[in-house]
Design a protein around this motif. Structure first.
Motif, mmCIF file in Angstrom:
data_model
loop_
_atom_site.group_PDB
_atom_site.id
_atom_site.type_symbol
_atom_site.label_atom_id
_atom_site.label_comp_id
_atom_site.label_asym_id
_atom_site.label_seq_id
_atom_site.Cartn_x
_atom_site.Cartn_y
_atom_site.Cartn_z
ATOM 1 N N ARG A 1057 0.537 -1.456 -0.045
ATOM 2 C CA ARG A 1057 -0.090 -0.117 -0.185
ATOM 3 C C ARG A 1057 1.329 0.883 0.198
ATOM 4 O O ARG A 1057 0.728 2.676 -0.576
ATOM 5 C CB ARG A 1057 -0.985 -0.316 0.871
ATOM 6 N N GLN A 1058 2.020 1.329 0.434
ATOM 7 C CA GLN A 1058 3.151 2.591 0.622
ATOM 8 C C GLN A 1058 3.468 2.715 -0.329
ATOM 9 O O GLN A 1058 3.223 3.903 -1.278
ATOM 10 C CB GLN A 1058 4.227 2.824 1.866
ATOM 11 N N ARG A 1059 4.135 1.425 -1.080
ATOM 12 C CA ARG A 1059 4.114 1.763 -2.312
ATOM 13 C C ARG A 1059 3.922 2.394 -3.409
ATOM 14 O O ARG A 1059 3.979 3.205 -4.230
ATOM 15 C CB ARG A 1059 5.239 -0.162 -3.167
ATOM 16 N N TYR A 1060 2.249 1.761 -3.310
ATOM 17 C CA TYR A 1060 1.408 1.701 -4.105
ATOM 18 C C TYR A 1060 1.084 3.534 -4.086
ATOM 19 O O TYR A 1060 0.650 4.218 -4.866
ATOM 20 C CB TYR A 1060 -0.004 1.410 -4.291
ATOM 21 N N GLN A 1061 0.996 4.341 -2.813
ATOM 22 C CA GLN A 1061 1.100 5.557 -2.792
ATOM 23 C C GLN A 1061 1.404 6.340 -3.235
ATOM 24 O O GLN A 1061 1.606 7.430 -2.901
ATOM 25 C CB GLN A 1061 -0.002 5.716 -1.093
ATOM 26 N N ASN A 1062 3.473 6.085 -2.664
ATOM 27 C CA ASN A 1062 4.179 6.773 -3.208
ATOM 28 C C ASN A 1062 4.013 6.316 -4.731
ATOM 29 O O ASN A 1062 4.469 8.410 -5.159
ATOM 30 C CB ASN A 1062 5.472 6.124 -2.701
ATOM 31 N N VAL A 1778 -2.775 4.663 3.583
ATOM 32 C CA VAL A 1778 -3.643 4.468 4.720
ATOM 33 C C VAL A 1778 -5.067 4.419 4.321
ATOM 34 O O VAL A 1778 -4.747 3.793 3.114
ATOM 35 C CB VAL A 1778 -3.792 6.643 3.727
ATOM 36 N N LEU A 1779 -5.645 4.133 4.427
ATOM 37 C CA LEU A 1779 -7.344 3.310 4.003
ATOM 38 C C LEU A 1779 -8.637 4.119 4.203
ATOM 39 O O LEU A 1779 -8.121 4.526 5.448
ATOM 40 C CB LEU A 1779 -7.317 2.135 5.241
#
Length: 1806
Positions: A1057-1062, A1778-1779
């Motif tokens: 999720r962090q990579r996707y948000q980055n 973030v969710l």
């Protein structure tokens, strides 16, 4: 203070020591002035008598108090002298592992010979923006100071890094440049900072080498100017080099290496592109093997060479140029391997033409081999009249070869430096610069030559500049504070500099000797002796005539004159240079071409004269010597440094063995003297070194004041009165404007007075406490004596009473015993008599019972035999009768068969057949009526049975509630009957006892056997228990591993999720950059032609990462199902194409249904025409159409069935995969989404199937009408043969159809009958069960009856509740299904109404049209808003661009989101896909523009985050998916979207929400980050708790804004108030509580990281009082979380590291138990962080103990098992994934009110 007051007993001093330089001792007896002996005691308790004299042996240096040891700044020490400085550095380096220490304006850096994790980007961020004294000493602090002064004073800066070889100069300079590259990165994409850093590996490769003192020693000096723009971004750089050590190219001492580039080339010689270099191992070349060790531990030359090549590429040096550079470097190695053979005469030499190295050298440089071979062995002499060619000896030729090699390398070095400067050059105007000088320190060896002379000369110049700058700063400080001062005498080394560079100085005489044709080193030495023998800084050695001694500022150095002239001339033969100039390679030729009379100051160069046939007058004035060039370049450097503000870094080499954290005191003292640190101390000690601000002094020494002075408001006056009272000598202190200045030793004296005051107070407290303890002890003893007396007397009285009580009890016991004994005897006799009677009577009764039993069995046998005989007789008679009947019937059948055969041949058979067929049809019709009547009767029966069941249930309830007396009588009768049955059961029980009496013995034997087996099983059980325990342990280990795996999977999920948000963050950054470039382009240049408006572009192309799917790409349903099986559930759950395929299949079925409906309508019209008019029967074409429709209908049914089966299989496959995949939440969510989509598709297919069935019945009805019409026409008209056959076939088909219908109805009736029967049986079973319950209830006691009835009632209600839930679920499902059908029919009705209205409108007048419009307006508001397309821009402008959060604060939260969704609903309602896409695209783009415009406004960002997430939730809530409709009301379900699936836009809005969330976090962190350190660490939340410690130069940074009152100070209340403001804004805007919690969690993580990082980098805050303040502050933060209902989230866990750090500062740190407690307590801190805090822990007074090194080592050994990351500081930029949880709105759309302030009057409520 007098000597008698200072040198008292227990005072510690420093005495000289031959090994450790200085040694600590303690005075064992008071010293009286004038005594010749000082009595000391060493640390090992050894006594020592120290001789004291006035001049020869003065009194020893006093030692500072322990509280001052380990200070960050050496000038903060009270006693400033050499042993104090050395001890402070040793303690910081060995015990605290701190390699940096301030000494006034100088940063002392000690080489740890170990990689430390203190140079990461998080450390740079921590030091950026901080004042120099606020943080622990660091190279980054010096760099930040230079950067800040450059920005504030607009003055150029310089950082001067100096030290011995191996002290770490190059690394320090590299880290300083890295800091500038990170903080002042370029504003554009030129990446100048990367190029500046990339120059380091190149310069290290060509300018660094391994020496005995350093593995990566810089053999040249360099000054790098980093240029900055007006906005202080790096725009370029420039490098100047000094005095390259060229002799290392041809010679290396033992265990040393040549320059790294040669070994890197040899290590990469196997690469294909380097085959032409003809290189092998470095051991094979002379120039690289002289040191006998070609390797460096821990260094991979091949990898370093790859980094060097990458740096060349980054700096823009082409591959061809790189290849040429490597060729020249390789040619130098081959040049060194050329074998020069001596001839027999010894005057000449030669080189073999077959020498492979000569060939390689000539080939690589592109020169003529024969010419090079000739001029390597010969030289040319030019005189006034002739030119001679002279042979050279082998020694001379070798020297000439080596000189050529050095010359080639020097020119190559200069060329590389020149091109690096070109790459770093910028065309922009340079506003200011920061220079980093990495230059050699003072050097002295056993044999010192020309290089050491130049190095020490440069250090003399730098030391002079350093002394004058330090003196200047001292005087400025005194003048600023307005205190009287006198001129401080400091060491001036100008006479030494004049000795070297003045007229007729050493360099001048050296140049003059070089001009003499036959000048020698000896002649030059004699001139030196003659000219400078009278100088105080020049000496002649006693035992040598070829050396001289110079008394430098650091030490005396003896220089050997041999080689001075040759190195100063730097001669190389012109013939060899001319050959290189004629090289076929352009780079080689350019290296050696003469330039114009401009001499570069970068390094030494020699102008070589070209050989000509015509002699010319020699002119040597233009040829500058190395010494002259070095002097001019050094003067230029000093001019540059004097024009800048210097900052000094002095690098110290702790030992010569390169051991990690090993400190050699003698070597350290030598370097401290050489680098000027002790001179700084001396200058500071000559004035007022200790400086205190008035508040700090008051807080520290208020214990020495009176109570009246403490309460006085004028702190300055109080401090003045105290010092005048305590310190009798007024010259020992001075009062400035803001500070108090003290002489050396005064702070130690004040600390002694403070300690004495505390000691006296402690003694008084101890005296009082001990007296109180003794009084308490006395009263306790007296009270105990009285209690003992009282209890003793009571014990004696109780013992007498006990004796009397026992005597009385003995008499009673005797009486009772005799009575019991006699009664037992009587009872034993009576029991024996009764037993004998009972056994006798039982024997007689059993005999009578046995006789009756035999008689009964005989009667049963007789009955059975007689019955069997009668049955056998009956069977025989019946079989005979049946046989006779069969024979007779067979005869009759044969006769009838013959008659039928005869009749079949007759002509009347066909007519009879038709007549029979008609009769059969009539019979079938009558049978269908009968079956219908039977069905009605069954329905009536079913209803009656249902009513009876309800009546029975009511009666049962009535029986439960009203138990009257009549029922009790019946129950008593029932009880009597049960008792009779019980008696019979008793009799049967006796019989069973008799039967099983024999089995009892067998069972006993079996029990014994089982006992033996049981013992064996017990042993096996114990073994199995042990195995189970072992297995349980292993299972626990597996569970722990599984839990770890779950944690790792969760971390991987968060990382994904962090990579996707980055990626989203990077996408938003690139998008913003694209917008900026587009705006700049639009402003600067106009492009004619068509330009596409971004609003016309699809948001799926610009804002979404998911491809749009067109219906043309969709295949059939079977392919989609197979695609799901191949892709898996995870991908299929998110793949929209699958559902698009299903939707296409549904649309095809809908089209087919419409076609069948049209055919049915045509057939109905044809049937009507046939009924009204008499027409001929159907033609063959209509029959064929009817058959085709039937076939098509069957085909559609089969396809529907197949599609349904495929969907069920797909659902089953997905369920199996989900069950196999385990506990993945995301996979389960994906499966639920896909399942809901498939269910919706299945229900739609069911609806289509029902419609097909309706069409089928219509077709059948039409066919029946045709048959009936044909039948009527057959009755009225004569029938021919063909028509009869057609009628026969039609009748047969109708017969089959009716039979099928009758069979289906009969099956349905049978099923209904079976259902009714089963229901009746269930009711009977229920009644029986209730009867049993009632009987069981009556057998219980009244209390048990009540309890049992309550339990039964609860069970019944629970079952009823479950049944009702199932019924409700079924009804809801049916309701949804019926609603879908209703929507379909309503749509059809609307279409029909529209068509009829259009027809009527074409036929009627316009008034009717107006009436229709009026009726439409009278409809109820359905929660939709209509707008025209031309008003879309105005809608976006008023609702998004121009809106302000305060304008809608009094309305419903997220009102713009609701309005936008209502507009989208209307566009969906009218089925306008372009309008939906345009509105969503414009909305997304407008939100992005608003956020870009207000990128630093927290309120605006929070407002649009709330509205974007609410719009996303609305699109989910009203999408029609069952997953999102579970919490909807019926009204909300009616508002769902009808036509469009906006799943892709939901993804785009989700990405936009993530981007807005990241911007919100960025804005909030930028607001609170300046407040964190001040509020959490510096503000006194608990008043008067923090103690002040002597800090010396603390907060003396020149970058501080002292005029403005210093930096802003924030309190904890201000920080909490700011957080509360953030929370209130987000709550007011209606942001989801989950998102609010995530925002607060991210902010708390930032607070924790910044606070902990500053704690780890600041020694002054690592104390017990700070730990108390910090714990209080964190508790206040936790209280704020509880007050806002955020404590249960993960937010509180983010404060755990700082809480544990505060606890670590407060706990005891002494014993091994304390170490174990710390290890168990600090679970959220890493090992490095724990050790760092313990090293930084500083006592605030001398009564508090320091943390010992042994304790820290104990902690490290206990924490070795941890797998902590190697980083020390926390990442302040860490972001949690973030969710956005789905939170539907309870608000109904039709209740919303739009305020007039929004100016949305053009919206129409629909």
């Amino acid at each position: 203070m007098s000597v008698n007051e200072l040198f008292t007993k227990f005072t510690r001093v420093w005495i000289p020591d031959p090994e450790d330089v200085w040694r600590s001792a303690e005075i064992s007896r008071d010293y009286k002035e004038g005594e010749s002996v000082l009595h000391l005691k060493l640390e090992d308790e050894t006594p020592l008598e120290y001789s004291v004299g006035q001049k020869s042996n003065p009194l020893p240096f006093l030692r500072n108090p322990d509280i001052l040891v380990g200070e960050n700044d050496l000038t903060a020490l009270s006693y400033l002298h050499e042993p104090a400085v050395l001890h402070n550095l040793r303690v910081r380096f060995l015990e605290s592992n701190n390699i940096y220490t301030y000494c006034g304006i100088v940063l002392v850096a000690i080489n740890p010979y170990e990689q430390l994790q203190i140079y990461g980007e998080e450390v740079i961020n921590a030091y950026s923006g901080q004042n120099m004294g606020d943080m622990d000493p660091h190279i980054f602090a010096v760099a930040e100071e230079a950067y800040k002064q450059m920005a504030r004073d607009e003055r150029n800066q310089s950082i001067i890094v100096s030290g011995e070889s191996g002290a770490g100069k190059t690394v320090s300079a590299k880290y300083a440049m890295r800091f500038f590259a990170t903080v002042g990165g370029s504003a554009n994409d030129t990446n100048v900072e990367e190029k500046v850093l990339a120059s380091s590996p190149i310069m290290e490769a060509i300018g660094n080498a391994k020496t005995t003192r350093n593995d990566n020693s810089s053999r040249f000096g360099k000054y790098i100017q980093i240029g900055f723009s007006r906005h202080y971004h790096i725009i370029g750089a420039n490098m100047r080099t000094y005095l390259l050590e060229k002799s290392r190219v041809v010679f290396q001492a033992e265990d040393e290496r040549n320059y790294h580039i040669f070994y890197q080339l040899c290590a990469s010689a196997s690469l294909p592109e380097f085959k032409e270099l003809s290189l092998t191992s470095a051991e094979d070349f002379t120039y690289t093997s002289l040191g006998e060790n070609i390797f460096i531990d821990g260094v991979n030359d091949a990898e370093d060479f790859q980094k060097t090549r990458e740096a060349f590429t980054l700096l823009g040096i082409k591959e061809s140029s790189q290849s040429s550079i490597f060729k020249i470097m390789a040619s130098i190695l081959h040049l060194g391997n050329i074998q020069i053979c001596s001839e027999r005469d010894g005057e000449s030499c030669r080189i073999s033409r077959d020498d492979i190295h000569l060939q390689a050298f000539s080939r690589l440089l592109g020169v003529e081999q024969q010419q090079m071979e000739h001029w390597l062995c010969h030289r040319k002499l030019v005189t006034a009249s002739e030119t001679y060619v002279k042979n050279m000896s082998s020694h001379q030729a070798a020297n000439a070869r080596d000189a050529l090699a050095k010359h080639i390398y020097a020119h190559m070095f200069d060329w590389i430096v020149e091109h690096i400067n070109k790459a770093l050059h910028t065309s922009s105007k340079q506003h200011s610069f920061i220079g980093v000088l990495d230059i050699y320190g003072f050097e002295t060896f056993e044999s010192n030559s020309f290089e050491q002379f130049c190095i020490n000369y440069a250090n003399e110049k730098l030391q002079q500049q350093f002394n004058s700058h330090v003196f200047k700063l001292e005087q400025e400080e005194y003048m600023k504070e307005q205190i009287p001062w006198t001129l401080i005498d400091f060491y001036d080394n100008q006479p030494c500099i004049d000795l070297i560079e003045a007229r007729l100085g050493i360099l001048d005489l050296l140049d003059e000797e070089c001009k003499v044709p036959k000048g020698t080193d000896q002649n030059w030495a004699q001139k030196l002796y003659k000219q400078h023998s009278s100088s105080a800084h020049f000496q002649k050695p006693r035992m040598s005539n070829t050396s001289f001694i110079i008394n430098h500022f650091a030490d005396k150095v003896e220089y050997q004159c041999e080689g001075f002239l040759e190195k100063n001339r730097d001669t190389v033969y012109e013939e060899q240079i001319n050959i290189l100039k004629a090289s076929q390679f352009q780079l080689v030729a350019d290296l050696f071409h003469d330039k114009d009379d401009v001499v570069s100051s970068k390094s030494s160069r020699v102008n070589v004269r070209a050989a000509k046939s015509v002699p010319k007058t020699p002119n040597r004035e233009h040829r500058k010597t190395v010494g002259l060039q070095f002097r001019s370049s050094l003067n230029l450097l000093m001019e540059t440094l004097n024009a800048t503000t210097p900052h000094y870094v002095r690098c110290i080499k702790p030992n010569d063995l390169k051991e990690a954290f090993s400190f050699d005191s003698s070597r350290a003292v030598q370097q401290l003297r050489a680098c000027g640190v002790l001179e700084t101390i001396r200058i500071s000690a000559a004035g007022y070194p200790s400086r205190w601000t008035y508040p700090d002094f008051f807080s520290r020494y208020r214990v020495l004041m009176k109570k009246s002075d403490v309460t006085s408001p004028d702190k300055k006056l109080v401090c003045r009165n105290l010092l005048e009272t305590v310190v009798k000598e007024p010259d020992m202190f001075q009062f400035g404007k803001t500070k108090i200045f003290f002489r050396a030793g005064q702070v130690a004296y004040l600390e002694k007075l403070r300690a004495d005051k505390f000691r006296a107070a402690c003694i008084k407290i101890q005296k009082t406490v001990r007296g109180w303890l003794q009084r308490v002890r006395y009263t306790k003893i007296r009270r105990s004596a009285l209690i003992l007396q009282r209890y003793g007397r009571g014990y004696l009285a109780r013992r007498l009473a006990e004796q009397l009580r026992r005597s009385r009890a003995a008499l009673i016991c005797q009486k009772q015993f005799r009575m019991v004994r006699d009664r037992r005897a009587f009872l034993r006799v009576r029991s024996a008599v009764v037993t004998i009677q009972a056994f006798t009577r039982g024997m007689f009764t059993r005999r009578i019972y046995h006789e009756f039993l035999l008689h009964h069995r005989a009667m049963i046998i007789q009955k059975c035999v007689r019955g069997w005989l009668q049955r056998r007789k009956f069977r025989r008679a019946r079989d005979a009768a049946v046989t006779l009947q069969c024979a007779y019937r067979r005869v009759l059948a044969k006769r009838r068969l013959q008659q039928l055969k005869i009749e079949a041949r007759s002509a009347e058979h066909l007519k009879k057949l038709n007549t029979g067929m008609e009769n059969k049809i009539v019979q079938l019709y009558t049978q269908s009526k009968e079956l219908r009547s039977q069905n009605d009767q069954l329905m009536v029966t079913n209803s009656s049975l249902g009513s009876e069941v309800t009546k029975l249930q009511e009666q049962l309830e009535h029986l439960r509630s009203h138990q009257d007396e009549g029922q009790l009588t019946s129950l008593q009768e029932e009880l009597q009957r049960l008792r009779e049955e019980l008696q019979e059961a008793h009799a049967f029980r006796k019989k069973l006892q008799e039967e099983h009496s024999t089995e009892k013995l067998q069972l006993q034997e079996r029990v014994e056997e089982l006992q033996t087996e049981n013992s064996l099983l017990k042993t096996e059980k114990e073994n199995m228990n042990q195995k189970i325990l072992q297995q349980s342990k292993s299972i626990e280990e597996d569970d722990s591993s599984v839990s770890q795996r779950e944690v790792s999977l969760q971390s991987e999920l968060d990382a994904d999720r962090q990579r996707y948000q980055n990626l989203l963050k990077e996408f938003s950054r690139m998008e913003q950059r694209y917008d900026n470039l587009k705006e700049e382009l639009s402003l600067t240049k106009f492009h004619p032609g068509h330009r596409r408006n971004p609003s016309n572009q699809s948001s799926l192309e610009s804002d979404s990462n998911y491809p749009s799917i067109s219906t043309s790409e969709v295949g059939d349903t079977e392919d989609s199902i197979q695609l799901v099986e191949e892709m898996g559930v995870e991908k299929a759950a998110m793949d929209i194409s699958l559902f698009m395929k299903l939707q296409k299949r549904v649309r095809e079925l809908e089209q087919e249904r419409k076609r069948l409906q049209a055919n049915a309508d045509q057939m109905e019209e044809a049937a009507k025409r046939k009924g009204s008019e008499v027409r001929s029967p159907s033609s063959e074409q209509e029959t064929a159409d009817l058959a085709y429709d039937n076939l098509k209908r069957q085909e559609l049914e089969s396809e529907n069935k197949k599609l349904k089966n495929d969907l069920n299989e797909l659902r089953k496959t997905m369920a199996d995969r989900v069950s196999q995949n385990g506990s993945s939440n995301e996979l389960q969510d994906g499966y639920n989404v896909l399942l809901s989509q498939l269910r919706a598709a299945n229900e739609e297919l069911d609806a289509r199937k029902e419609e097909v069935l309706i069409l089928r019945t219509q077709i059948v009805s039409v066919a029946q009408q045709q048959e009936r019409s044909e039948h009527i026409s057959n009755d009225t008209e004569p029938v021919d043969k063909d028509e009869a056959l057609k009628a026969y076939h039609g009748l047969s088909e109708s017969k089959k159809l009716l039979e099928a219908q009758l069979q289906s109805q009969s099956r349905q009736h049978k099923d209904e009958l079976e259902a009714l029967h089963t229901q009746i049986e269930l009711l009977k079973a229920d009644i029986e069960k209730k009867q049993e319950i009632l009987n069981y209830t009556m057998s219980l006691s009244p209390e048990a009856q009540v309890e049992y009835s309550v339990q039964q009632e609860i069970t019944r209600l629970t079952n009823d509740n479950l049944d009702l839930k199932e019924l409700v679920e079924k009804l809801e499902k049916n309701e949804r299904k019926l609603k879908k059908q209703l929507r379909i029919y309503m749509k059809k009705v609307q279409e029909l109404e529209v068509s009829q209205a259009a027809v009527q409108a074409s036929r009627s007048n316009p008034e009717l049209t107006r009436q229709v419009t009026v009726q439409r307006k009278e409809k109820d508001f359905e929660g939709m808003l209509e707008y025209n397309k031309e008003d879309e821009a105005l809608l976006v402008k008023n609702l998004i661009a121009d809106i302000r959060p305060n304008s809608v604060s009094a309305t419903v939260p997220c009102l713009p989101a609701y309005i936008l969704f209502m507009c989208i609903r209307h566009a969906d309602y009218i089925n306008d896909d372009q309008k939906v896409a345009a509105l969503l695209t414009s909305t997304i783009n407008a939100i992005k523009k608003v956020l870009k415009k207000n990128n630093d406004d927290f309120e605006m960002t929070s407002f649009w985050l709330a509205n974007t997430s609410r719009l996303l939730h609305c699109l989910k809530q009203y999408s029609g998916d069952e997953v999102f409709m579970t919490q909807n009301t019926s009204k909300q379900n009616e508002h769902c979207l009808k036509n469009f699936d906006l799943a892709e836009y939901r993804q785009v809005l989700s990405d936009l929400s993530i981007q807005i969330y990241q911007q919100l976090i960025k804005v909030a962190e930028s607001i609170i980050q300046p407040m964190i350190v001040s509020s959490m660490l510096e503000s006194e939340s608990i008043p008067s708790l923090a103690g002040v410690k002597p800090m010396g130069y603390r907060n003396r940074s020149s970058s501080m804004d002292t005029d403005g009152g210093g930096p802003n100070s924030y309190t904890l209340e201000a920080l909490i108030r700011q957080l509360g403001q953030f929370h209130a804004i987000m709550s007011e805007h209606g942001l989801d509580p989950e998102i609010v919690g995530q925002v607060v969690r991210q902010l708390f993580n930032c607070i924790n990281a910044v606070t902990l990082n500053n704690l780890l980098l600041r020694k002054d805050v690592c104390s017990w009082s700070t730990g108390m303040q910090l714990r209080y502050n964190t508790s206040q933060m936790e209280e704020w979380l509880r007050g806002n209902n955020l404590y249960q989230s993960k937010t509180a866990a983010t404060l755990e590291p700082i809480i544990q750090a505060a606890q670590l500062l407060q706990v005891k740190k002494k014993t091994s138990q304390d170490a174990e407690a710390i290890c168990s307590l600090c679970t959220s801190l890493t090992t490095q962080q724990i050790v760092k805090i313990l090293n930084l822990y500083t006592p605030l007074n001398e009564f508090e103990e320091r943390v010992t090194v042994a304790f820290i080592r104990n902690i490290q050994s206990r924490l070795q098992e941890r797998n902590d990351p190697p980083t020390l500081l926390l990442d302040t930029k860490q972001t949690f994934p973030v969710l956005f949880p789905y939170t539907p709105s309870a608000l109904s759309l039709d209740t919303l009110h739009i305020p007039a302030s929004l100016s949305l009057n053009f919206l129409i409520r629909v």
